[in-house]
Design a protein around this motif. Structure first.
Motif, PDB file in Angstrom:
ATOM      1  N   ILE A 247      -0.463  -3.565  -2.234  1.00 44.07           N
ATOM      2  CA  ILE A 247       0.381  -2.279  -2.263  1.00 44.07           C
ATOM      3  C   ILE A 247      -0.202  -1.127  -2.857  1.00 44.07           C
ATOM      4  O   ILE A 247      -0.648  -1.396  -4.067  1.00 44.07           O
ATOM      5  CB  ILE A 247       1.816  -2.485  -2.629  1.00 44.07           C
ATOM      6  CG1 ILE A 247       2.349  -3.980  -2.272  1.00 44.07           C
ATOM      7  CG2 ILE A 247       2.861  -1.352  -2.415  1.00 44.07           C
ATOM      8  CD1 ILE A 247       3.667  -4.250  -2.658  1.00 44.07           C
TER       9      ILE A 247
ATOM     10  N   SER B  52      -2.990   1.477   6.810  1.00 45.88           N
ATOM     11  CA  SER B  52      -1.768   0.991   6.104  1.00 45.88           C
ATOM     12  C   SER B  52      -0.988   0.132   7.405  1.00 45.88           C
ATOM     13  O   SER B  52      -0.806   0.506   8.537  1.00 45.88           O
ATOM     14  CB  SER B  52      -0.824   1.372   5.794  1.00 45.88           C
ATOM     15  OG  SER B  52      -1.171   2.099   4.632  1.00 45.88           O
TER      16      SER B  52
ATOM     17  N   ILE C  62       6.477  -8.931   1.514  1.00 44.45           N
ATOM     18  CA  ILE C  62       5.314  -8.478   1.491  1.00 44.45           C
ATOM     19  C   ILE C  62       4.431  -9.794   1.809  1.00 44.45           C
ATOM     20  O   ILE C  62       4.530 -10.912   1.032  1.00 44.45           O
ATOM     21  CB  ILE C  62       4.773  -8.123   0.040  1.00 44.45           C
ATOM     22  CG1 ILE C  62       5.472  -7.164  -0.445  1.00 44.45           C
ATOM     23  CG2 ILE C  62       3.370  -7.682   0.111  1.00 44.45           C
ATOM     24  CD1 ILE C  62       5.654  -5.826   0.431  1.00 44.45           C
TER      25      ILE C  62
ATOM     26  N   TYR D 163      -0.203  -2.287   2.569  1.00 51.71           N
ATOM     27  CA  TYR D 163       1.291  -1.402   2.412  1.00 51.71           C
ATOM     28  C   TYR D 163       0.858  -0.243   1.542  1.00 51.71           C
ATOM     29  O   TYR D 163       0.869  -0.172   0.346  1.00 51.71           O
ATOM     30  CB  TYR D 163       2.203  -2.318   1.829  1.00 51.71           C
ATOM     31  CG  TYR D 163       2.827  -3.575   2.573  1.00 51.71           C
ATOM     32  CD1 TYR D 163       3.798  -3.867   3.193  1.00 51.71           C
ATOM     33  CD2 TYR D 163       1.807  -4.808   2.200  1.00 51.71           C
ATOM     34  CE1 TYR D 163       3.932  -4.927   3.696  1.00 51.71           C
ATOM     35  CE2 TYR D 163       2.120  -6.085   2.925  1.00 51.71           C
ATOM     36  CZ  TYR D 163       3.316  -5.971   3.767  1.00 51.71           C
ATOM     37  OH  TYR D 163       3.505  -7.286   4.214  1.00 51.71           O
TER      38      TYR D 163
ATOM     39  N   LEU E 114       2.672   3.098  -0.116  1.00 51.70           N
ATOM     40  CA  LEU E 114       3.716   3.248  -0.888  1.00 51.70           C
ATOM     41  C   LEU E 114       3.731   5.058  -1.033  1.00 51.70           C
ATOM     42  O   LEU E 114       2.916   5.443  -1.696  1.00 51.70           O
ATOM     43  CB  LEU E 114       3.867   2.717  -1.948  1.00 51.70           C
ATOM     44  CG  LEU E 114       5.130   3.036  -3.069  1.00 51.70           C
ATOM     45  CD1 LEU E 114       6.401   2.533  -2.259  1.00 51.70           C
ATOM     46  CD2 LEU E 114       5.009   2.280  -4.346  1.00 51.70           C
TER      47      LEU E 114
ATOM     48  N   LEU F 247      -1.707  -4.717  -6.616  1.00 49.94           N
ATOM     49  CA  LEU F 247      -0.709  -3.236  -6.933  1.00 49.94           C
ATOM     50  C   LEU F 247      -1.635  -2.302  -7.376  1.00 49.94           C
ATOM     51  O   LEU F 247      -1.973  -2.245  -8.541  1.00 49.94           O
ATOM     52  CB  LEU F 247       0.476  -3.599  -7.735  1.00 49.94           C
ATOM     53  CG  LEU F 247       1.377  -4.857  -7.312  1.00 49.94           C
ATOM     54  CD1 LEU F 247       2.436  -5.189  -8.387  1.00 49.94           C
ATOM     55  CD2 LEU F 247       1.952  -4.646  -5.955  1.00 49.94           C
TER      56      LEU F 247
END
Length: 386
Positions: free
Chosen positions: A273, A286, A109, A115, A117, A239
Motif C-alpha cells: 500500500i 496499482s 488487502i 494498492y 492510496l 506500507l
C-alpha cells in the motif's frame, strides 16, 4: 505456461526489442525467485561487469540469455495462499470532538497486489497507514492480520509488516554495512549475508553507491536504500508513505515498476500500500486505488470495475490555446454537459455516449493546438475536480 516461464519470456522480449535496461532488471527478478545463491553470485558478477563496460550491450544480452537458461532449469514453487493478509472492518480513528476523524474504513488487502492510496492533503492517508501498521491504535473497529505462518503478536507483526514514513532516519557508516547488519540480526551466515545484500543492491540500481555514506546520497537514493533494507527482511505487507516525494518523474516511474515487479514475486509476494500525490503514475501500477476524502473511504477503483463503467459520463482534461467560450462552442455538438477551468486545465464532461476519439477528432478538425489531454473518466483524478 508457468509463471516462471512467463517472466523469462518477458525478459527475452525486452532484450529482443533492445530494451536492455528494463530487461536486465526483470532478469534479476527471475533470479531472486530462484532463492539460489549460486544464481545470485552469477548476477552479482554480471552486474559488476555491466557497470565496468556499460557500452557493451550486445555482450550483456548474450551473457544474460545464458544466465536465463540456468534459471529456467531451477524449479520455482508458486505461492498459493490467496487469503487476505490484512482486513480492516469499520475502523475509526477519532481525535476528539470537532477534530479530524478517520473512517469508517473497511479494506481487504491481498499479497501480490499494489494498492494506491490517494486523496488531498490532510484527508487521512498517513493516519490510515499508521493505523494499519499499528503505530496508532484505532478508536473502534476490527483490524486483523493473517500471515503465512499464522503467527500474530505485536512482536511478530514487525517481522511481517514494514511501514516506511516519508521522512526516514539517518544511517551511520557505509550503506552496504548497514544492509549487512539487517541480515545479521536475522542470523544469516556471513557468506550468505554478503551475497543477499549485494543481490538487493544490484536489483535496486545501487551498485555504484554501496560504499557511500548517508550524507553523500540524494533523497531519491536514500529512499532506494531504505527499500533495500526493508526488502531484505522479506516482509509480507509493506506500507509506504509518499515514497515518490523526492524523485524526478523518470525515477518515479522506475521505482514504481520495480515495486510492482518485486511485489508480484512467484514465491515471496508482498502486499503493498503506497500513498502518493503522483496520481497518474500510481494508477498505472496499482491493482486498486483507494480514495480518501475528509477521512472517509469514498471510492475504491479496480481495473475490473473501471473497465465496465459504460454508463458514466466521459470526463477529459484539456490544455489548449482556446478560451472557454471558443472551446465550449467547438465541443457543444458532442453532447458537452459541463466545461470548467480547474488547476490550469479545462475539465470537459460529456454524456456517456460520446467517445473520447470523437473529441480528439473535433479538436483536430477545428485546428485547436492541444498541449495536453487525458481521459480521466476512470481515474481517481475526477474526484479532485473542484
Amino acid at each position: 505456461m508457468s509463471k516462471a516461464e512467463q517472466r523469462i519470456k518477458e525478459v527475452l522480449n525486452f532484450f529482443h526489442n533492445s530494451d536492455t535496461v528494463l530487461g536486465y532488471r526483470k532478469l534479476m527478478d527471475c533470479a531472486i525467485d530462484t532463492q539460489d545463491l549460486d544464481i545470485y553470485n552469477e548476477v552479482i558478477t554480471l552486474t559488476d561487469w555491466k557497470e565496468k563496460f556499460p557500452e557493451n550491450e550486445i555482450e550483456l544480452v548474450e551473457k544474460s540469455k545464458s544466465l536465463l537458461e540456468k534459471i529456467r532449469k531451477i524449479p520455482i514453487p508458486e505461492h498459493r495462499n490467496n487469503h487476505p493478509i490484512i482486513e480492516a472492518e469499520n475502523v475509526i480513528k477519532s481525535y476528539g470532538k470537532n477534530r479530524f476523524n478517520l473512517g469508517p474504513i473497511s479494506l481487504s488487502i491481498t499479497k501480490g497486489q499494489v494498492y494506491g492510496l490517494v486523496g488531498e492533503n490532510g484527508n487521512g492517508k498517513t493516519t490510515l497507514l499508521r493505523v494499519l501498521a499499528k503505530e496508532l491504535a484505532c478508536t473502534s473497529g476490527q483490524l486483523s492480520f493473517r500471515f503465512d505462518d499464522n503467527t500474530y503478536s505485536n512482536y511478530d507483526l514487525r517481522t511481517h509488516l514494514v511501514y516506511i514514513p516519508q521522512r526516514t532516519n539517518k544511517w551511520y557508516g557505509s550503506l552496504k554495512d548497514n544492509l549487512k547488519f539487517v541480515l545479521s540480526n536475522y542470523g544469516v551466515p556471513p557468506e550468505e549475508n554478503e551475497t543477499r545484500v549485494l543481490m538487493m543492491i544490484a536489483r535496486l540500481g545501487l551498485w555504484n553507491y554501496k560504499h557511500l555514506k548517508w550524507s553523500e546520497l540524494s533523497s531519491g537514493y536514500k529512499m532506494r536504500f531504505e527499500l533495500a533494507r526493508t526488502l531484505l527482511r522479506k516482509p509480507e505487507l509493506l506500507l509506504l508513505d509518499e515514497p515518490l516525494a523526492n524523485l524526478d518523474i523518470l525515477s518515479q516511474q522506475v521505482i514504481l515498476e520495480d515495486l510492482k515487479s518485486i511485489c508480484s514475486s512467484i514465491n515471496n509476494p508482498i502486499a503493498l500500500i503506497l500513498s502518493s500525490q503522483q496520481l497518474y503514475e500510481v494508477e498505472k501500477v496499482s491493482d486498486k486505488v483507494i480514495y480518501l476524502k475528509n477521512g472517509k473511504h469514498l471510492q475504491e477503483n479496480t481495473h475490473e470495475t473501471t473497465s465496465n463503467r459504460s454508463n458514466n459520463p466521459l470526463i477529459i482534461e484539456i490544455d489548449c490555446n482556446c478560451d472557454r467560450e471558443e472551446l465550449n462552442r467547438i465541443l457543444k455538438p458532442l453532447q458537452l454537459e459541463k466545461l470548467i477551468f480547474n488547476g490550469g486545465v479545462f475539465i470537459a464532461s460529456f454524456r456517456s455516449e460520446t467517445p473520447y476519439y470523437s473529441v480528439l477528432k473535433t479538436l483536430g478538425e477545428n485546428e485547436v493546438e492541444v498541449t495536453y489531454t487525458r481521459n480521466i473518466t476512470n481515474s481517481s483524478r475526477r474526484f479532485f475536480v473542484s
